[in-house]
Write a protein that holds these residues in place. Structure first.
Motif, PDB file in Angstrom:
ATOM      1  N   UNK A 248      63.837  77.078  89.703  1.00 24.13           N
ATOM      2  CA  UNK A 248      64.385  78.440  89.800  1.00 24.13           C
ATOM      3  C   UNK A 248      64.108  79.124  91.134  1.00 24.13           C
ATOM      4  N   UNK A 249      63.091  78.654  91.874  1.00 22.25           N
ATOM      5  CA  UNK A 249      62.715  79.298  93.151  1.00 22.25           C
ATOM      6  C   UNK A 249      63.380  78.655  94.361  1.00 22.25           C
ATOM      7  N   UNK A 250      64.010  77.512  94.157  1.00 18.54           N
ATOM      8  CA  UNK A 250      64.505  76.744  95.299  1.00 18.54           C
ATOM      9  C   UNK A 250      65.673  77.444  95.999  1.00 18.54           C
ATOM     10  N   UNK A 251      65.607  77.497  97.327  1.00 14.62           N
ATOM     11  CA  UNK A 251      66.696  77.990  98.164  1.00 14.62           C
ATOM     12  C   UNK A 251      67.187  76.846  99.050  1.00 14.62           C
ATOM     13  N   UNK A 252      68.411  76.960  99.526  1.00 11.63           N
ATOM     14  CA  UNK A 252      68.982  75.887 100.357  1.00 11.63           C
ATOM     15  C   UNK A 252      68.113  75.608 101.573  1.00 11.63           C
ATOM     16  N   UNK A 253      67.549  76.663 102.172  1.00  8.77           N
ATOM     17  CA  UNK A 253      66.728  76.474 103.371  1.00  8.77           C
ATOM     18  C   UNK A 253      65.384  75.817 103.062  1.00  8.77           C
ATOM     19  N   UNK A 254      65.022  75.741 101.779  1.00 12.90           N
ATOM     20  CA  UNK A 254      63.765  75.093 101.398  1.00 12.90           C
ATOM     21  C   UNK A 254      63.885  73.572 101.324  1.00 12.90           C
ATOM     22  N   UNK A 255      65.088  73.062 101.327  1.00 12.09           N
ATOM     23  CA  UNK A 255      65.297  71.644 101.036  1.00 12.09           C
ATOM     24  C   UNK A 255      65.058  70.817 102.301  1.00 12.09           C
ATOM     25  N   UNK A 256      63.976  70.070 102.288  1.00 14.48           N
ATOM     26  CA  UNK A 256      63.622  69.203 103.404  1.00 14.48           C
ATOM     27  C   UNK A 256      63.402  67.798 102.863  1.00 14.48           C
ATOM     28  N   UNK A 257      63.683  66.821 103.686  1.00 12.64           N
ATOM     29  CA  UNK A 257      63.542  65.427 103.273  1.00 12.64           C
ATOM     30  C   UNK A 257      62.271  64.837 103.867  1.00 12.64           C
ATOM     31  N   UNK A 258      61.629  63.922 103.164  1.00 12.39           N
ATOM     32  CA  UNK A 258      60.411  63.304 103.694  1.00 12.39           C
ATOM     33  C   UNK A 258      60.726  62.214 104.708  1.00 12.39           C
ATOM     34  N   UNK A 259      59.769  61.914 105.558  1.00 14.91           N
ATOM     35  CA  UNK A 259      59.854  60.694 106.355  1.00 14.91           C
ATOM     36  C   UNK A 259      59.731  59.497 105.418  1.00 14.91           C
ATOM     37  N   UNK A 260      60.337  58.390 105.800  1.00 15.00           N
ATOM     38  CA  UNK A 260      60.278  57.200 104.955  1.00 15.00           C
ATOM     39  C   UNK A 260      58.849  56.733 104.716  1.00 15.00           C
TER      40      UNK A 260
END
Length: 288
Positions: A248-260
């Protein structure tokens, strides 16, 4: 779509084995056109039949699912969507179906999941038969959460099961995902736990070996935003029950991907490693 004749053969072979229990997965969906075919076909190949409860999808989910009528899909229904994500309501409908549908065992399944038996068994049905013979009436699944990485950021395509090979084991509590249950004469309750655990009138006897579940949390940053951002959650579920976590708290700008290097990679399903599981999802550290 793969050959439905081949899927029918898997169902028929399972039915001819008189030692095989009838296993029915109850699947709830809403706008899952990316995942629905892969989820259904995986279950059918392993002798599991499926009943679909569609929460008024606005995409092609129900159209795709209905193509499998007679090839493992035993029924479907539409559940009205109020504009809110009403998870408890959907789980209570599953509980009703556990009572009314004919089966020896039931599974609680979501469309973005691929359920697998332990590596020592050829299919879910054969592994469930072994659990039944041992006297168990419930089965836990180890969750392996698949997400893309910065090096390979986009798997939002029909071949996602083959291209997305990076994951982390996820187990915040123990047990975590009890998702298969032997048919009971009385209530089979899962809504009280948000679908993670089951409660019977009598004792729950967990099979000692965990099965496997691949959970495709999201396939790209854009897919994560479509899937979670803007979804309307009920306050009684988020605050009152503590469900849904970071979503419920997630925003588009919060979405980051991890390094492999931060996650694990699998070459085949048989090398999935559940050791040292994570207790929080990757996106939880960024959801504000």
């Amino acid at each position: 779509m793969r050959d439905l004749v081949d899927l029918n053969t898997h169902i028929a072979n399972a039915a001819r084995d008189r030692n095989s229990p009838r296993v029915v997965a109850v699947l709830t969906t809403r706008n899952e056109e990316r995942f629905i075919a892969g989820c259904l076909e995986n279950l059918f190949r392993q002798g599991v039949q499926v009943y679909v409860c569609d929460n008024q999808s606005t995409d092609r989910t129900l159209e795709i699912a209905q193509r499998y009528s007679g090839a493992g899909l035993i029924g479907f229904e539409s559940i009205p969507h109020s504009g809110w994500y009403r998870w408890e309501h959907l789980l209570r409908r599953k509980e009703e179906l556990f009572q009314s549908l004919e089966a020896d065992w039931f599974m609680h399944v979501d469309a973005d999941e691929i359920h697998l038996p332990p590596t020592s068994y050829a299919s879910l049905v054969s592994a469930i038969a072994a659990a039944d013979a041992l006297g168990s009436n419930a089965i836990e699944f180890s969750e392996f959460t698949f997400i893309p990485t910065r090096e390979a950021p986009n798997h939002d395509n029909p071949d996602y099961q083959h291209t997305l090979r990076t994951y982390y084991p996820f187990r915040p509590t123990s047990p975590h995902c009890v998702r298969a249950y032997k048919k009971q004469d009385g209530p089979m309750e899962i809504a009280w736990s948000g679908g993670h655990l089951v409660r019977f009138g009598g004792p729950v006897r967990l099979y000692p070996e965990r099965f496997r579940m691949k959970h495709y949390l999201f396939l790209s940053a854009e897919h994560a935003a479509r899937k979670y951002v803007g979804r309307r959650y009920l306050s009684e579920e988020v605050i009152g029950r503590g469900w849904h976590g970071w979503r419920p708290r997630l925003r588009s700008e919060d979405i980051r991907l991890p390094d492999a290097t931060k996650v694990r990679a699998t070459a085949t399903d048989d090398d999935l490693d559940e050791a040292n599981p994570w207790s929080a999802h990757w996106l939880e550290r960024y959801a504000s």
